[in-house]
Scaffold this active site. Structure first.
Site, short mmCIF file in Angstrom:
data_model
loop_
_atom_site.label_atom_id
_atom_site.label_comp_id
_atom_site.label_asym_id
_atom_site.label_seq_id
_atom_site.Cartn_x
_atom_site.Cartn_y
_atom_site.Cartn_z
N ASP A 67 1.18 -0.93 0.35
CA ASP A 67 -0.25 -0.25 0.55
C ASP A 67 0.94 1.22 0.54
O ASP A 67 1.95 1.37 0.11
CB ASP A 67 -0.85 -0.28 1.14
N ASN A 136 -7.88 -3.69 14.21
CA ASN A 136 -9.14 -4.00 13.56
C ASN A 136 -9.77 -4.55 12.49
O ASN A 136 -10.65 -4.77 11.67
CB ASN A 136 -9.96 -2.21 12.75
N HIS A 138 -7.65 -5.18 9.58
CA HIS A 138 -7.65 -4.78 8.04
C HIS A 138 -5.82 -5.18 7.75
O HIS A 138 -5.22 -5.57 8.76
CB HIS A 138 -7.12 -3.22 8.25
N GLU A 143 -10.09 -2.03 5.01
CA GLU A 143 -10.69 -2.01 6.23
C GLU A 143 -11.56 -2.78 6.31
O GLU A 143 -12.24 -3.30 4.97
CB GLU A 143 -10.92 -0.61 5.93
C1 F6R Z 1 1.12 -1.97 6.43
C2 F6R Z 1 -0.11 -2.32 6.03
C3 F6R Z 1 -0.79 -2.17 7.68
C4 F6R Z 1 -0.15 -2.67 8.49
C5 F6R Z 1 -0.68 -2.58 10.17
C6 F6R Z 1 0.21 -3.29 11.15
O1 F6R Z 1 1.44 -1.55 4.91
O2 F6R Z 1 -0.32 -3.02 5.52
O3 F6R Z 1 -1.86 -3.98 7.53
O4 F6R Z 1 0.39 -4.45 8.22
O5 F6R Z 1 -1.77 -1.84 10.21
O6 F6R Z 1 0.69 -2.01 11.45
P1 F6R Z 1 1.49 -2.55 12.76
O7 F6R Z 1 2.68 -3.19 11.81
O8 F6R Z 1 2.62 -0.75 12.97
O9 F6R Z 1 1.10 -2.27 13.61
#
Ligand code: F6R
Length: 245
Positions: A67, A136, A138, A143
């Site tokens: 992303d 959440n 995702h 989402e």
């Molecule tokens: C980032 C991504 C997100 C993160 C998720 C967890 O490229 O795809 O799905 O993996 O938000 O984020 P952290 O690791 O910061 O808790």
């Protein structure tokens, strides 16, 4: 799915680094799907050390990231392109031309989503996809929603994701409100998927995603259907799961 239990973040990071490195050793020109955020940083640091020692060679490896924020240029210090260079690519012997992310500056969503899906397809899909999980549920920036996404898409970030990611910005108002994310099709078509989940704030999401029903309200739950999905999680993230997995 397979569960690999780790003691803590460091242990989980080393285990994930081992899995990714094994993939690169077995198929040097493989396509790695990569993630940003805090979860993969320890694994990236470990692989930088191994690459430095000559144990892993990324010179033929290709990457596609999950992303990118809409509106941020690749050289913006909060863009995921910048994050990847700083936390991984600059430390390994990868050819930067072989690294791919959505272009946050392309405001024509249909055009950018089609371009990114073609990049992934032209590479032949992903061999090993690394994922974190949002509190959440995702994955990427897919989402909770009424339906699972299919292709790369532009999403409105939820309030909880904006709040969670504000720790990287001066204040919450500076967090972009939209992102491009790889869709569930490219993620689920990856030959192998490895998720790293650590810390108590992931415990509920891990429980709901892997001990509950498959539902787009809990996007990571779709991984239950993948034929080669590995969850590497520490004790805190598994605190609600107990022996259920
Ligand atoms: C980032 C991504 C997100 C993160 C998720 C967890 O490229 O795809 O799905 O993996 O938000 O984020 P952290 O690791 O910061 O808790």
């Amino acid at each position: 799915m397979r569960l690999i239990r780790a003691k803590d973040y460091q242990d989980a990071s080393r285990k994930v680094a081992n899995i990714i490195s094994a993939q690169v050793i077995l198929k040097p020109d493989c396509v790695l799907g990569l993630a940003t955020g805090s979860s993969p940083v320890g694994a990236y640091q470990q692989m930088i050390k191994w690459c430095d020692k000559g144990d892993v060679d990324f010179s033929q490896t290709k990457t596609v990231n999950l992303d990118e924020y809409v509106g941020l240029a690749a050289d913006h210090d909060q863009s995921y392109a910048y994050f990847m260079r700083k936390n991984f690519f600059d430390g390994i012997n990868i050819d930067q031309k072989n690294t791919n992310l959505p272009n946050g500056l392309e405001l024509d969503a249909a055009k950018e989503c089609a371009r990114y899906d073609k990049v992934i397809a032209d590479l032949g899909g992903v061999d090993l996809q690394l994922l974190g999980i949002g509190a959440n549920g995702h994955i990427g920036f897919n989402e909770p929603a009424e339906q699972f996404s299919v292709g790369t898409n532009r999403v409105d970030l939820t309030a909880s994701t904006i709040a969670a990611n504000s720790r990287f910005f001066e204040n919450e108002s500076m967090v972009p409100r939209q992102a491009y994310t790889m869709g569930m099709m490219a993620i689920m078509q990856a030959k192998r998927i490895v998720m790293i989940a650590t810390g108590a704030n992931k415990a509920q999401a891990v429980y709901d995603a892997f001990c509950g029903p498959v539902t787009p309200q809990m996007p990571a739950s779709i991984l239950q259907l993948h034929p080669d999905f590995v969850l590497v999680a520490d004790e805190e993230a598994l605190s609600l799961v107990g022996d259920k997995l």
